[in-house]
Write an enzyme that holds these catalytic residues in place. Structure first.
Site, short mmCIF file in Angstrom:
data_model
loop_
_atom_site.label_atom_id
_atom_site.label_comp_id
_atom_site.label_asym_id
_atom_site.label_seq_id
_atom_site.Cartn_x
_atom_site.Cartn_y
_atom_site.Cartn_z
N TYR A 57 44.71 29.67 39.38
CA TYR A 57 44.59 31.09 39.03
C TYR A 57 45.03 31.30 37.59
CZ TYR A 57 44.09 31.86 44.05
OH TYR A 57 43.65 31.83 45.35
N CYS A 75 34.93 30.65 44.82
CA CYS A 75 36.34 31.04 44.80
C CYS A 75 37.21 30.04 45.57
CB CYS A 75 36.51 32.45 45.33
SG CYS A 75 35.77 32.75 46.95
N HIS A 76 36.58 29.22 46.41
CA HIS A 76 37.34 28.21 47.15
C HIS A 76 37.87 27.11 46.22
CE1 HIS A 76 33.16 26.70 47.01
NE2 HIS A 76 33.71 25.48 47.04
N ASN A 136 35.81 38.61 45.99
CA ASN A 136 34.52 37.98 45.71
C ASN A 136 33.57 38.23 46.88
OD1 ASN A 136 32.37 36.27 45.17
ND2 ASN A 136 33.53 34.40 45.44
N GLU A 183 33.22 18.90 49.25
CA GLU A 183 33.00 18.57 47.84
C GLU A 183 33.80 17.34 47.39
OE1 GLU A 183 33.40 21.93 45.23
OE2 GLU A 183 32.18 23.20 46.51
#
Length: 176
Positions: free
Chosen positions: A111, A142-143, A134, A169
């Site tokens: 952040y 946003c993850h 979001n 991912e």
């Protein structure tokens, strides 16, 4: 000012459970975790909050390209999305969301890093708030935002979903 738009809606299954997808002729505007029948009240409140009139209209054809890109992402065939977006939010929120789109597949940022990137280094909490608002999770990733200490913190859909996405991912090992 209230804008009259047709909001097309459809659902899809995903590794995160059922997703409800909403789009206009301008682009995808909302992805909601959950099935349509349990999401209607939330979606209608979201439309009203953002000054959008009109009803949700079921349309598989309009949602199809969004669903196909999400399916490709979940199956590991896609690392980026090239869909038009119809974003509703404040100038600050949109600035944060645009910064999130620049976090690459399999990468994370804190952040604090996002706050610095948008030129508001003291706005770490506000960045977290914008991240939480979001409307298009997954597509606006946003993850991929984590705490400065490297821990997974906060996710509107729940930390379990964030863990699944980061595992997909290759950022983290799936915790059983």
């Amino acid at each position: 000012m209230t804008e009259q738009l047709i909001h097309y809606v459809d659902e899809m299954d995903s590794p995160l459970g059922r997703l409800t997808i909403v789009a206009t002729d301008h682009g995808v505007c909302h992805i909601h975790f959950g099935e349509l029948k349990t999401s209607i009240a939330t979606l209608n409140a979201w439309l009203k909050k953002h000054g959008r009139k009109g009803e949700l209209t079921h349309c598989m054809e309009t949602i199809r390209p969004i669903r196909e890109q999400l399916e490709d992402y979940f199956s590991g065939k896609r690392a980026t999305f090239d869909l038009p977006l119809d974003l509703c939010g404040t100038i600050f929120q949109k600035k944060v969301w645009n910064a999130l789109k620049n976090i690459g597949y399999g990468k994370t940022k804190s952040y604090k890093e996002i706050a610095q990137e948008i030129g508001a280094p003291k706005a770490v909490r506000a960045v977290g708030g914008a991240n939480n608002k979001n409307p298009i999770p997954i597509i606006i990733p946003c993850h991929r935002v984590i705490g400065s200490n490297g821990n997974m913190v906060g996710y509107g859909g729940g930390l379990d979903k964030k863990e699944i996405l980061l595992s997909l991912e290759g950022v983290i090992q799936k915790i059983s």
